[in-house]
Structures are given as structure tokens and as C-alpha cells.
Design an enzyme around this catalytic site. Structure first.
Site, mmCIF file in Angstrom:
data_model
loop_
_atom_site.group_PDB
_atom_site.id
_atom_site.type_symbol
_atom_site.label_atom_id
_atom_site.label_comp_id
_atom_site.label_asym_id
_atom_site.label_seq_id
_atom_site.Cartn_x
_atom_site.Cartn_y
_atom_site.Cartn_z
ATOM 1 N N ASN A 44 0.839 -1.208 0.000
ATOM 2 C CA ASN A 44 0.000 0.000 0.000
ATOM 3 C C ASN A 44 0.866 1.247 0.000
ATOM 4 O OD1 ASN A 44 0.315 -0.818 3.092
ATOM 5 N ND2 ASN A 44 -0.070 1.384 3.030
ATOM 6 N N CYS A 45 0.267 2.360 -0.450
ATOM 7 C CA CYS A 45 0.904 3.668 -0.331
ATOM 8 C C CYS A 45 0.059 4.496 0.622
ATOM 9 C CB CYS A 45 1.053 4.328 -1.707
ATOM 10 S SG CYS A 45 -0.496 4.613 -2.565
ATOM 11 N N ALA A 46 -0.061 5.798 0.386
ATOM 12 C CA ALA A 46 -0.767 6.662 1.334
ATOM 13 C C ALA A 46 -2.262 6.394 1.369
ATOM 14 C CB ALA A 46 -0.514 8.129 0.980
#
Length: 594
Positions: free
Chosen positions: A537-539
Site C-alpha cells: 500500500n501507499c498513502a
């Protein structure tokens, strides 16, 4: 004879068609691999960027304190309030050190983020790689000077020769006499990115290598740093040959675009950047564009004091618009200012338009979801949950959003408004940037002393809100766009759940009562438990590698509470969850590990 010819011609045609199809398939596969790498790069860029918000707060408040507790003139530093000065110094330094070493942080972060097993040894390779390249290219009397010492030269008053490929003029007290040269060549964040990417490639390739028993200590993960050091020699030489020319062009570009006194270039230049920034959003590639303008683009100018607008006697070159604004460079902030009206006013108003356009029976449910993320956008500048509510179902709205972003960036550039951020364009960053922005306004001359005032941003926020609301509401209702709450099979959109149903589902699975676990279960069912290869995942997004994206039930993904889904290729998919995406990713990993 004719039959033989026709048969031969048919076979040749079939062979040609087969080769064409094979070539097309290879081209598609190559593009998919490039796109996947860019997606992975965008994800890995979040590692070094994540430290910026708090670092910016410390740095700016500390710098503001130093401004009011000391005076720096030609004779040196004079502390006027010792207690206040040292408190401000202690506050500033932890944040300042982050911005002073961003290039190294990018090398560390990308090496770690792109390593397949995300182990710390990859970051060690990245650090060694970057420091070696930096030492051979970005310090005075290094490889570039060996190659280009007598190219594009200028002379000091004493007759000493300098190459303008990596030096700029150092002027005397009269501002005209050249008394020497200042070495400005810096591989910067781009060098950190290259070092991080290549380090990850080397680490992934050699982390399991086996050497003869006598050398076994240097095998496996310990082998990668040694290979990295060897590879730095040709890479540094390549940088020394190419980078001086690239930076020379970038410095001229930065002088033209990051300069509101050159409106013919600055206004359309920043506007085009804003439009591209939003158009690349659905693919997650806007982070790569941002990295260049925010952290690499060379910007030159006097250092302007917060509030007072006092200017330094000499100018400085700083890489990146965010870094330059943090330092107080006079030409900075123009690649950031225009986002504040959009993220504080435009996007929340777009959310309000979607709420009002929803069917009456669904409006309350939609309000709970869109109202919350609109507040997040206003406070922190995180807009993806709202944007992904319309970018895929209505590309026209994305185009309108991109054009409006470009227009408001053009307006702030034309007015000479300079407001920066450490993370994104929300009210938090607006407040911590206010003192520096006020200083830029006080430094401005003529009518810009009035128009550059950061208080005008609040008016632009209201203006953007009004335009976005009217435009989005009109387009959605007139074209009957199925934004949240307007679908025929709206259901719950994953926004709220019947508590009894959730509790029953958890009890049946003997699970803890947790909304992230429920969402994880639903996403796994939508994607297929046997379909997962990698979860990351990212932000705001889940970044998944699966065996086959065609097996994903997109309707179930949406019903699980996702705001949008991007299918990148046969194996890569992104699912927008929101700012609590990490909790969902962890819950999915936990469920698949059961």
C-alpha cells in the site's frame, strides 16, 4: 502452379500475421512491465516523502523563532534572545536535517521500497551507492571538472576561469564584480532515485548468491554492497558526462518558469504542470512528476525572511520547489500555491455537489462518507478518496478537475502568491507556511506587494468552492452521471454497515469486531484468496499483484468500501481505500495467513 502460389502466399501471410501478433503481444507486455515499474516507483517514493510533513512543521516554526531571536548581517550572527534562540534552534534542526539530506533519504527509501523482501540491507546498498556517486560528481574538483573545466567558461576579476556547467558567478559587495565561482552541480534527488533503483536491482539479483566456502561470509546479502561499490564507478562517470549539461538546461528552465516576473513562461508553465498532475492521478504517476518539480528543479534567488521580507545580500541555488520554499528562496512556491484553493475549496465542494446530486433516500448515507473525506481534504490536502469517486465513472469530470487545477495555479502564479507545503495543500500546511508567505509578499514590489498576500488564498478557496460546486452539480445532474448515491443498485457503497449484520458475520468467522477486518474479508472474497501474489500500500491505495486481474469482481470490490479501482495490467491492480489503507492491508495479510 497457381494453387501452390496461393498456398505459399497464404502460409506467408499467416506467418506474417503470427509474427505481428507476437510482436504486438511483446510490446504490450513490455509496456505493462514499464507501467508496473513506474507504479512500484511511485509507491516507493512514499517512503522518503512520508517524513516531510512533521519535518516541515519543525523546520518552519524553528526558522521563524530564529528570525525573531537573532540578527545576521555582514559581520556575522548576533543573538538577541539567547533562550528563545536555543529553543528555536533545537526545534528547527531535526526538521532542517531532513530537507538538507533529501537526496540520501530518497536513495535509502527507494532501495528499501523496491527490494522484494523490504529488508534494511537494501538501504545500506542504496546509501553506499549514492554517497559514492555524490563524492565523484557533486563536490568541487571532482570528475565533471576533469572533463569540462574549459567548457562554457567565465572569468573572475582576478582572471581565474570557471565552467558555467557547474559554477555560478560569485559577486563582490558591489553586485557586479565577479570575485569567484560557486560550485552548484548536484545530482540531487534524481541521483538518489537512480541510486535507490539500481541498488534495489542489484540487491534483488544478488541477495541469494552463493560463493565458495572460503568467501562464503561475503555471499548472499553481503555481496550486494560490494557489487554496488564497483558499479558506482561507471555510473558516476556517466553522471559526470551527462549531468552537467542536464543541470545547465534545468537551471535555465527553473529561472524561466519559477519566476513570476517572466509571466509569458511562468503562468502557462505552472498551469500545464497542474493539469498534467491531475491527469496522471488515476495511474499513480503524478508522484513521479511531482518529484521532479518539488525536489529536483533548480531554483535561484535571495533568501527572504519570514514576515519581514528582508532579503539576503547574495542569491542561492536550491534543488526543488518544496526545498526552496522551506529555505525561503524568492522564486519558490509557484508549483505548490495553486493547489491550496483546489484542495481546501474545490474538492470539498465537489464532494458537496455529489451529496446534493445523490438520490434523496441515499443522501444521508453518502453524506457520512463524502462529508468525512471532504473534511480530510480541507485539513490535510488528501483528495484521492473524493477524486476516485468520479475519475473512472466520469472522465469528463476528471478533465474539468484538471483544467480548473491548471487555471487556479495560473491565477496564483499571476498574483505572485507563494505558499508552500511539506505534505499537501491543506489548512495545516497553509498555517505553517503563512509566515514565510507573508515575507514573500512584503518583499514583492509594486502591485504584487498587495496581490501576493497569502490571505488572498482564502478568497480563492471560496471561489474554487463555488465554481466546483456549480460545475460538478450541473454536469452530474444534466448528464446523469452515476456518482455515489445515484446508482440504481447503490446499496451501502461500503460507507456504513448494518451493525447487527457485521456482528453476525464476525461471529460466524470467530473474528474480532473490527471494520478493517470486515473490509479485508470482503476484498479477499472479491479478488479471490488464491489470486493474491503480493499485498502492499501507499498513502491511500492498496497496490496488489495478483495472478489474474480478470478474476477480480469489481462490483464486490466497490461494495466492500473501495472508492475506485485501477487495473494496470494482467497482474497489477490498485484499489483506493483512503488514509487508513494500511490497516486494511494489514488485515488482509492477517486473513490470508490464517
Amino acid at each position: 502452379m497457381g494453387l501452390v502460389f496461393r498456398k505459399k502466399h497464404k502460409e506467408e501471410k499467416q506467418t506474417k500475421n503470427g509474427n505481428t501478433e507476437l510482436k504486438t503481444a511483446k510490446e504490450k507486455n513490455a509496456w505493462s512491465n514499464v507501467l508496473k515499474f513506474l507504479q512500484d516507483l511511485g509507491k516507493a517514493l512514499q517512503f522518503p516523502i512520508a517524513v516531510l510533513p512533521f519535518a516541515a512543521i519543525l523546520n518552519r516554526f524553528g526558522a521563524l523563532g530564529l528570525t525573531f531571536t537573532s540578527i545576521t548581517d555582514v559581520t556575522g550572527l548576533h543573538i538577541t534572545n539567547k533562550v528563545g534562540y536555543w529553543i528555536s534552534y533545537i526545534i528547527q534542526q531535526p526538521g532542517k536535517i531532513v530537507f538538507d539530506n533529501l537526496s540520501l533519504l530518497f536513495a535509502l527509501g527507494l532501495a528499501f521500497g523496491l527490494a522484494k523482501d523490504h529488508r534494511g540491507e537494501a538501504s545500506l546498498v542504496g546509501a553506499v551507492f549514492f554517497l559514492a556517486i555524490y563524492a565523484m560528481t557533486s563536490v568541487e574538483h571532482s570528475l565533471p571538472e576533469m572533463l569540462y573545466k574549459n567548457v562554457l567558461t567565465f572569468k573572475s576579476d582576478s582572471g581565474e576561469t570557471f565552467s558555467s556547467l557547474f559554477y555560478v558567478e560569485k559577486f563582490g559587495s558591489d553586485g557586479k564584480t565577479i570575485i569567484g565561482g560557486i560550485y552548484v552541480l548536484n545530482i540531487g534527488v534524481f541521483g538518489g532515485i537512480i541510486a535507490g533503483c539500481l541498488s534495489a536491482v542489484l540487491y534483488n539479483k544478488f541477495k541469494e548468491i552463493k560463493l565458495p566456502q572460503a568467501l562464503s561470509f561475503f555471499g548472499g546479502r553481503r555481496f550486494a554492497p560490494m557489487v554496488g561499490l564497483a558499479i558506482t564507478i561507471p555510473i558516476a562517470l556517466l553522471f559526470a558526462i551527462i549531468w552537467p549539461w542536464i543541470q545547465w538546461v534545468l537551471m535555465r528552465f527553473g529561472q524561466a518558469v519559477a519566476n513570476p516576473n517572466n509571466p509569458a513562461v511562468a503562468i502557462p508553465g505552472t498551469a500545464v504542470y497542474g493539469i498534467l498532475n491531475r491527469l496522471l492521478l488515476p495511474f499513480g504517476l503524478h508522484q513521479i512528476l511531482n518529484t521532479f518539480f518539488w525536489f529536483q528543479l533548480p531554483i535561484n534567488g535571495h533568501v527572504i525572511s519570514p514576515f519581514t521580507g528582508a532579503a539576503s545580500e547574495t542569491t542561492e541555488w536550491v534543488n526543488g520547489d518544496i526545498n526552496a520554499f522551506t529555505r525561503g528562496i524568492e522564486g519558490s512556491g509557484f508549483f505548490q500555491s495553486g493547489f491550496f484553493p483546489i484542495m481546501m475549496g474545490g474538492i470539498p465542494a465537489a464532494a458537496l455537489a455529489m451529496i446534493m446530486a445523490a438520490k434523496k433516500e441515499n443522501r444521508k448515507m453518502v453524506s457520512g462518507f463524502l462529508g468525512g473525506v471532504a473534511l480530510v481534504s480541507f485539513i490535510s490536502g488528501i483528495t484521492e478518496p473524493i477524486e476516485f469517486s468520479f475519475v473512472f465513472i466520469a472522465p469528463l469530470l476528471l478533465l474539468i478537475h484538471a483544467l480548473l487545477t491548471g487555471i487556479f495555479i495560473a491565477i496564483t502564479t499571476a498574483l505572485h502568491i507563494q505558499v508552500g507545503f511539506g505534505f499537501s495543500a491543506g489548512i495545516i500546511d497553509y498555517c505553517i507556511s503563512f509566515a514565510q508567505s507573508w515575507g514573500f509578499a512584503n518583499y514583492a514590489v509594486d502591485v504584487y506587494h498587495f496581490t501576493a498576500n497569502p490571505l488572498w488564498v482564502l478568497l480563492l478557496v471560496a471561489l474554487a468552492g463555488g465554481i466546483y460546486f456549480i460545475t460538478f452539480y450541473t454536469v452530474i445532474t444534466k448528464m446523469n452521471i452515476k456518482t455515489p448515491g445515484r446508482e440504481d443498485d447503490f446499496g451501502s457503497f461500503g460507507i456504513t454497515e448494518d451493525k447487527a449484520a457485521v456482528k453476525s458475520e464476525l461471529n460466524n468467522k470467530n473474528l474480532k469486531s473490527d471494520k478493517y477486518t470486515v473490509m479485508a474479508i470482503k476484498l479477499i472474497e472479491a479478488i479471490g484468496a488464491d489470486n493474491f501474489v503480493e499485498i502492499d500500500n501507499c498513502a491511500t491505495r492498496l497496490r496488489l499483484i495478483v495472478k489474474d486481474t480478470s478474476l477480480i469482481n469489481l462490483a464486490k470490490v466497490k461494495a466492500a468500501g473501495a472508492f475506485g479501482t485501477t487495473i494496470l495490467n494482467k497482474e497489477a491492480v490498485q484499489i483506493v481505500i483512503g488514509t487508513d489503507v494500511e490497516h486494511v492491508a494489514n488485515a488482509m495479510k492477517a486473513q490470508l495467513a490464517r
